[in-house]
Scaffold this motif. Structure first.
Motif, PDB file in Angstrom:
ATOM      1  N   HIS A 118       0.618  -1.119  -0.206  1.00 16.62           N
ATOM      2  CA  HIS A 118      -0.120   0.038   0.200  1.00 16.62           C
ATOM      3  C   HIS A 118       0.977   1.328  -0.171  1.00 16.62           C
ATOM      4  N   GLY A 119       2.358   1.002   0.073  1.00 21.47           N
ATOM      5  CA  GLY A 119       3.188   2.269  -0.024  1.00 21.47           C
ATOM      6  C   GLY A 119       3.084   3.061   1.145  1.00 21.47           C
ATOM      7  N   PRO A 120       3.462   4.237   1.354  1.00 15.73           N
ATOM      8  CA  PRO A 120       3.437   5.075   2.526  1.00 15.73           C
ATOM      9  C   PRO A 120       2.269   5.756   2.819  1.00 15.73           C
ATOM     10  N   ALA A 121       2.040   5.956   4.014  1.00 15.25           N
ATOM     11  CA  ALA A 121       0.906   6.790   4.378  1.00 15.25           C
ATOM     12  C   ALA A 121       1.365   8.279   4.580  1.00 15.25           C
ATOM     13  N   GLN A 122       0.451   9.029   5.202  1.00  8.15           N
ATOM     14  CA  GLN A 122       0.887  10.446   5.235  1.00  8.15           C
ATOM     15  C   GLN A 122       1.485  10.808   6.678  1.00  8.15           C
ATOM     16  N   TRP A 123       2.162  11.919   6.576  1.00  5.43           N
ATOM     17  CA  TRP A 123       2.876  12.501   7.745  1.00  5.43           C
ATOM     18  C   TRP A 123       1.552  12.936   8.433  1.00  5.43           C
ATOM     19  N   HIS A 124       1.697  12.875   9.881  1.00  2.39           N
ATOM     20  CA  HIS A 124       0.476  13.704  10.642  1.00  2.39           C
ATOM     21  C   HIS A 124       0.821  13.668  12.088  1.00  2.39           C
ATOM     22  N   ARG A 125       0.070  14.452  12.625  1.00  2.00           N
ATOM     23  CA  ARG A 125       0.019  14.525  14.213  1.00  2.00           C
ATOM     24  C   ARG A 125      -1.099  13.813  14.770  1.00  2.00           C
ATOM     25  N   ASP A 126      -1.207  12.967  15.579  1.00  3.26           N
ATOM     26  CA  ASP A 126      -2.275  12.377  16.147  1.00  3.26           C
ATOM     27  C   ASP A 126      -3.227  13.126  17.010  1.00  3.26           C
ATOM     28  N   VAL A 127      -3.565  14.276  16.404  1.00  3.99           N
ATOM     29  CA  VAL A 127      -4.699  15.123  16.934  1.00  3.99           C
ATOM     30  C   VAL A 127      -5.229  15.718  15.606  1.00  3.99           C
ATOM     31  N   GLY A 128      -6.616  15.968  15.689  1.00  3.37           N
ATOM     32  CA  GLY A 128      -7.362  16.723  14.640  1.00  3.37           C
ATOM     33  C   GLY A 128      -7.241  18.348  14.753  1.00  3.37           C
ATOM     34  N   PRO A 129      -7.404  18.853  13.680  1.00  5.88           N
ATOM     35  CA  PRO A 129      -7.270  20.393  13.806  1.00  5.88           C
ATOM     36  C   PRO A 129      -8.177  21.237  15.027  1.00  5.88           C
ATOM     37  N   GLY A 130      -7.562  21.451  16.096  1.00  3.04           N
ATOM     38  CA  GLY A 130      -8.301  22.083  17.346  1.00  3.04           C
ATOM     39  C   GLY A 130      -9.161  21.100  18.097  1.00  3.04           C
ATOM     40  N   HIS A 131      -8.851  19.774  17.809  1.00  2.17           N
ATOM     41  CA  HIS A 131      -9.099  18.739  18.599  1.00  2.17           C
ATOM     42  C   HIS A 131      -8.081  17.754  19.033  1.00  2.17           C
ATOM     43  N   PRO A 132      -8.012  17.585  20.444  1.00  2.00           N
ATOM     44  CA  PRO A 132      -9.225  17.718  21.602  1.00  2.00           C
ATOM     45  C   PRO A 132      -8.973  19.160  21.942  1.00  2.00           C
TER      46      PRO A 132
END
Ligand SMILES: [Fe+2]
Length: 414
Positions: A118-132
């Motif tokens: 499935h190749g690479p995923a995406q860079w991210h932080r484990d929080v949503g925009p403004g959440h929590p």
């Protein structure tokens, strides 16, 4: 590896630690064997529950990262997989990194390799925009009080999938990172580095560090993915929910069951305080509200963050109550509940104490604050979890605590 050998200051500074032999070499073979039994049980369930369009193996064959909630699949012969999460090298290290009087297991997953590339995923932080809550609010709490939640990847086989950007947990994205994420979030970020794990090693990291699953390919991967949260700290932890229900406790040894019973008590106590705060707002008791907030978040700093997080919880209750009232079967209710909050028992204990009408009143109290957390127009933001969001991702609202308390309590009397 002993908890006293770890360096909380280094963890605080770089946002992660790589720890060797979290699973001792003499235990590795048995852990692999037990986890594989649980994988096979889950595979049978996925095959049974597959959709009409899915291949025979269901989710096992379609997901880039098949993930087993292994605690739900244990029996007495495989309960060591859960006991492991209570050990010196996992639980006690976590508690020490959080500088917490007490701690609890928040999640127990096993991440597996997919059947095809499935190749690479995406860079991210484990929080949503403004959440929590907006990122800078979470980071301010983390700097003053240490991370109040830690996450782990522990490799059963050599594992080089996860990358992190050291230090990114305690700052917003740099302009260079913003550009790189907008251009292609699936390639190495400047300053990113792989967490090179040999079998038995673990990487523990502080949310919200920038991280990346660099490749989901069919090479055998079995990676224990755990979360731990603090209890008894001066602040309301920014991960306060949990990703398990106590359906597996009957299979545990008495000592391990007692530990989980204690976690349940801690959560129950916290929910009671949250319930008190919400009840006070509904009933118009500023005294009850202040007393509850003092108990939930004793520290003076970071209280705005606690209020923002409470607004998210109030929103979930308000969104769920009308659905619940229209749902007749217990199974359907459970599924709906799980889609709203992860530990369904925990959420039920909270939502059961409010009617649909009370949940509406509660949301009315929080809505002026919620309005201040939004920015004009939903935006797709690279590097965050979740869908487009109308919420400001990084900056806390330009609000003083007294002003916010006044906003929440406007129509209430002590
Ligand atoms: Fe993640």
């Amino acid at each position: 590896m002993k908890p006293t050998e770890i360096d909380p200051d280094l963890f605080q500074e770089q946002g992660f630690l790589i720890l060797r032999n979290v699973i001792p070499p003499d235990r590795l073979g048995d852990m692999r064997r037990q986890f594989e039994i649980l994988v096979e049980r889950q595979k049978a369930i996925w095959a049974r529950d597959r959709g009409p369009e899915e291949p025979p193996g269901g989710a096992w064959e379609t997901r880039p990262q098949p993930r087993v909630t292994f605690c739900d699949r244990i029996d007495a012969a495989t309960a060591d997989t859960v006991s492991f999460c209570l050990g010196e090298t996992t639980f006690e290290v976590s508690r020490r990194l959080m500088a917490a009087p007490e701690a609890a297991v928040h999640a127990m997953y096993l991440m597996c390799s997919p059947v095809r590339d499935h190749g690479p995923a995406q860079w991210h932080r484990d929080v949503g925009p403004g959440h929590p809550a907006p990122l800078e609010g979470l980071q301010a709490i983390m700097k003053e009080f240490r991370p109040q939640y830690v996450q782990w990847n522990i490799a059963l086989y050599d594992d080089h999938v996860l990358w992190v950007v050291p230090g990114s947990h305690s700052r917003v994205n740099t302009p260079q990172e913003e550009r790189a994420l907008a251009e292609n979030p699936k390639v190495p970020l400047p300053g990113g580095q792989p967490a090179e794990l040999r079998a038995g090693d673990g990487v523990v990291y502080a949310l919200p560090i920038l991280h990346w699953a660099s490749h989901y390919g069919p090479k055998r991967r079995r990676c224990i993915h755990l979360g731990y949260r603090a209890f008894g700290s001066p602040v309301f932890p920014y991960v306060h929910w949990r990703h398990w229900d106590p359906v597996f406790l009957e299979h545990l040894m008495p000592w391990a069951r007692a530990r989980f019973e204690r976690f349940l008590d801690l959560w129950r106590q916290e929910q009671q305080v949250i319930g008190q705060i919400f009840r006070a707002l509904i009933d118009g008791s500023s005294v009850g509200f202040s007393d509850g907030l003092d108990r939930l978040h004793p520290a003076h700093s970071g209280r705005m963050v606690a209020l923002v997080m409470l607004s998210k919880l109030a929103w979930r209750i308000r969104a769920f109550k009308p659905i619940e009232s229209k749902t007749s079967s217990p199974e359907e209710r459970l599924q709906k509940m799980k889609s709203h909050w992860h530990g369904s028992l925990l959420f039920r204990e909270l939502t059961d104490s409010f009617t649909v009408e009370e949940a509406e009143v509660l949301w009315e109290r929080f809505k002026p604050l919620d309005d201040r957390l939004k920015v004009a127009g939903a935006r797709a933001l690279p590097g965050w979890q979740g869908p487009d969001s109308p919420y400001e991702a990084s900056r806390m609202p330009d609000l003083e605590l007294d002003e916010t308390l006044g906003m929440l309590l406007r129509r209430t009397r002590g």
